[in-house]
Design a protein around this motif. Structure first.
Motif, PDB file in Angstrom:
ATOM      1  N   CYS A  32     -15.937  24.090  76.898  1.00  0.00           N
ATOM      2  CA  CYS A  32     -16.874  24.081  75.782  1.00  0.00           C
ATOM      3  C   CYS A  32     -16.017  23.787  74.552  1.00  0.00           C
ATOM      4  N   ILE A  33     -16.404  22.802  73.763  1.00  0.00           N
ATOM      5  CA  ILE A  33     -15.613  22.480  72.575  1.00  0.00           C
ATOM      6  C   ILE A  33     -16.527  21.935  71.509  1.00  0.00           C
ATOM      7  N   GLY A  34     -16.267  22.318  70.264  1.00  0.00           N
ATOM      8  CA  GLY A  34     -17.138  21.828  69.217  1.00  0.00           C
ATOM      9  C   GLY A  34     -16.721  22.292  67.844  1.00  0.00           C
ATOM     10  N   TRP A  35     -17.668  22.208  66.933  1.00  0.00           N
ATOM     11  CA  TRP A  35     -17.436  22.459  65.521  1.00  0.00           C
ATOM     12  C   TRP A  35     -18.288  23.620  65.036  1.00  0.00           C
ATOM     13  N   PHE A  36     -17.644  24.462  64.220  1.00  0.00           N
ATOM     14  CA  PHE A  36     -18.295  25.563  63.533  1.00  0.00           C
ATOM     15  C   PHE A  36     -18.004  25.420  62.044  1.00  0.00           C
ATOM     16  N   ARG A  37     -18.746  26.127  61.230  1.00  0.00           N
ATOM     17  CA  ARG A  37     -18.473  26.112  59.795  1.00  0.00           C
ATOM     18  C   ARG A  37     -18.767  27.469  59.183  1.00  0.00           C
ATOM     19  N   GLN A  38     -18.092  27.731  58.083  1.00  0.00           N
ATOM     20  CA  GLN A  38     -18.307  28.972  57.337  1.00  0.00           C
ATOM     21  C   GLN A  38     -18.289  28.657  55.864  1.00  0.00           C
ATOM     22  N   GLY A  39     -19.440  28.825  55.238  1.00  0.00           N
ATOM     23  CA  GLY A  39     -19.565  28.609  53.810  1.00  0.00           C
ATOM     24  C   GLY A  39     -19.220  29.859  53.033  1.00  0.00           C
ATOM     25  N   PRO A  40     -19.142  29.731  51.708  1.00  0.00           N
ATOM     26  CA  PRO A  40     -18.826  30.897  50.871  1.00  0.00           C
ATOM     27  C   PRO A  40     -19.820  32.024  51.097  1.00  0.00           C
ATOM     28  N   SER A  41     -19.309  33.185  51.360  1.00  0.00           N
ATOM     29  CA  SER A  41     -20.132  34.387  51.560  1.00  0.00           C
ATOM     30  C   SER A  41     -21.136  34.233  52.700  1.00  0.00           C
ATOM     31  N   GLN A  42     -20.811  33.406  53.671  1.00  0.00           N
ATOM     32  CA  GLN A  42     -21.698  33.193  54.819  1.00  0.00           C
ATOM     33  C   GLN A  42     -20.964  33.499  56.120  1.00  0.00           C
ATOM     34  N   THR A  76      -9.405  14.039  71.624  1.00  0.00           N
ATOM     35  CA  THR A  76      -9.894  14.337  70.287  1.00  0.00           C
ATOM     36  C   THR A  76     -11.410  14.514  70.292  1.00  0.00           C
ATOM     37  N   VAL A  77     -11.864  15.456  69.484  1.00  0.00           N
ATOM     38  CA  VAL A  77     -13.298  15.643  69.249  1.00  0.00           C
ATOM     39  C   VAL A  77     -13.572  15.289  67.794  1.00  0.00           C
ATOM     40  N   TYR A  78     -14.659  14.575  67.576  1.00  0.00           N
ATOM     41  CA  TYR A  78     -14.993  14.092  66.240  1.00  0.00           C
ATOM     42  C   TYR A  78     -16.331  14.673  65.781  1.00  0.00           C
ATOM     43  N   LEU A  79     -16.498  14.722  64.475  1.00  0.00           N
ATOM     44  CA  LEU A  79     -17.779  15.082  63.897  1.00  0.00           C
ATOM     45  C   LEU A  79     -18.069  14.101  62.770  1.00  0.00           C
ATOM     46  N   ASP A  88     -23.924  21.750  52.908  1.00  0.00           N
ATOM     47  CA  ASP A  88     -22.957  21.501  53.981  1.00  0.00           C
ATOM     48  C   ASP A  88     -21.543  21.911  53.576  1.00  0.00           C
ATOM     49  N   THR A  89     -21.359  22.284  52.316  1.00  0.00           N
ATOM     50  CA  THR A  89     -20.053  22.722  51.846  1.00  0.00           C
ATOM     51  C   THR A  89     -19.598  23.946  52.625  1.00  0.00           C
ATOM     52  N   ALA A  90     -18.428  23.835  53.260  1.00  0.00           N
ATOM     53  CA  ALA A  90     -17.920  24.922  54.083  1.00  0.00           C
ATOM     54  C   ALA A  90     -16.541  24.562  54.592  1.00  0.00           C
ATOM     55  N   MET A  91     -15.880  25.572  55.169  1.00  0.00           N
ATOM     56  CA  MET A  91     -14.693  25.317  55.967  1.00  0.00           C
ATOM     57  C   MET A  91     -15.187  25.000  57.377  1.00  0.00           C
ATOM     58  N   TYR A  92     -14.734  23.894  57.909  1.00  0.00           N
ATOM     59  CA  TYR A  92     -15.150  23.466  59.242  1.00  0.00           C
ATOM     60  C   TYR A  92     -14.015  23.724  60.237  1.00  0.00           C
ATOM     61  N   TYR A  93     -14.382  24.365  61.339  1.00  0.00           N
ATOM     62  CA  TYR A  93     -13.418  24.743  62.358  1.00  0.00           C
ATOM     63  C   TYR A  93     -13.748  24.080  63.687  1.00  0.00           C
ATOM     64  N   CYS A  94     -12.723  23.659  64.386  1.00  0.00           N
ATOM     65  CA  CYS A  94     -12.847  23.230  65.760  1.00  0.00           C
ATOM     66  C   CYS A  94     -12.545  24.434  66.652  1.00  0.00           C
ATOM     67  N   GLY A 113      -9.113  26.324  65.577  1.00  0.00           N
ATOM     68  CA  GLY A 113      -8.197  25.581  64.733  1.00  0.00           C
ATOM     69  C   GLY A 113      -8.058  26.263  63.390  1.00  0.00           C
ATOM     70  N   GLN A 114      -7.260  25.663  62.516  1.00  0.00           N
ATOM     71  CA  GLN A 114      -6.996  26.277  61.212  1.00  0.00           C
ATOM     72  C   GLN A 114      -8.080  25.955  60.196  1.00  0.00           C
ATOM     73  N   GLY A 115      -8.899  24.968  60.477  1.00  0.00           N
ATOM     74  CA  GLY A 115     -10.005  24.611  59.600  1.00  0.00           C
ATOM     75  C   GLY A 115      -9.677  23.477  58.645  1.00  0.00           C
ATOM     76  N   THR A 116     -10.717  22.789  58.214  1.00  0.00           N
ATOM     77  CA  THR A 116     -10.599  21.745  57.197  1.00  0.00           C
ATOM     78  C   THR A 116     -11.784  21.871  56.254  1.00  0.00           C
ATOM     79  N   GLN A 117     -11.513  21.815  54.963  1.00  0.00           N
ATOM     80  CA  GLN A 117     -12.531  22.077  53.943  1.00  0.00           C
ATOM     81  C   GLN A 117     -13.365  20.830  53.659  1.00  0.00           C
ATOM     82  N   VAL A 118     -14.670  21.021  53.631  1.00  0.00           N
ATOM     83  CA  VAL A 118     -15.608  19.968  53.234  1.00  0.00           C
ATOM     84  C   VAL A 118     -16.358  20.466  52.012  1.00  0.00           C
ATOM     85  N   THR A 119     -16.330  19.681  50.953  1.00  0.00           N
ATOM     86  CA  THR A 119     -17.017  20.042  49.712  1.00  0.00           C
ATOM     87  C   THR A 119     -17.953  18.907  49.318  1.00  0.00           C
ATOM     88  N   VAL A 120     -19.230  19.248  49.156  1.00  0.00           N
ATOM     89  CA  VAL A 120     -20.240  18.243  48.788  1.00  0.00           C
ATOM     90  C   VAL A 120     -20.802  18.613  47.420  1.00  0.00           C
TER      91      VAL A 120
END
Length: 120
Positions: A32-42, A76-79, A88-94, A113-120
């Motif tokens: 099982c592999i995929g993407w999660f995200r965590q926004g501010p205070s979420q 590699t897994v892509y999103l 959609d602004t959040a830290m995105y984790y694999c 993973g360590q996460g990568t920040q997405v800011t919209v």
């Protein structure tokens, strides 16, 4: 097992970004592999997940259906994220685990993973 994300950044609403997750120490199609995200205070939430079951369609969060697409190759897994919104602004984790693909995922048995920040 190691997961390394890349591709995050800042983008205007309506724009696109493509995240990548380089996986080592595991066979992507056997997990099982995929993407999660965590926004501010979420809480962390599942965004898109591949099952190890052959032929199973990816699992998407309702909030991203029609806008985000998960894909994979051997290592590699892509999103692909289109029509991005401020919410959609959040830290995105694999993440990956051997079984129990439908979210939520327990911490035990999950590699993050360590996460990568997405800011919209």
């Amino acid at each position: 097992v190691q997961l390394v994300e890349s591709g995050g950044g800042s983008v205007q609403a309506g724009g696109s970004l493509k995240l990548s997750c380089a996986a080592s120490g595991l066979t992507i199609i056997d997990n099982c592999i995929g993407w999660f995200r965590q926004g501010p205070s979420q809480e962390r939430e599942a965004v898109a997940i591949f099952s190890y079951i052959r032929g199973s369609p990816p699992i998407y969060a309702d909030s991203v259906k029609g806008r985000f697409t998960i894909s994979r190759d051997e290592n590699t897994v892509y999103l692909q994220m289109n029509s991005l919104k401020p919410e959609d602004t959040a830290m995105y984790y694999c993440a990956a685990r051997r079984s129990g693909c439908p979210p939520p995922w327990r911490s035990q048995g999950t590699t993050w993973g360590q996460g990568t920040q997405v800011t919209v």
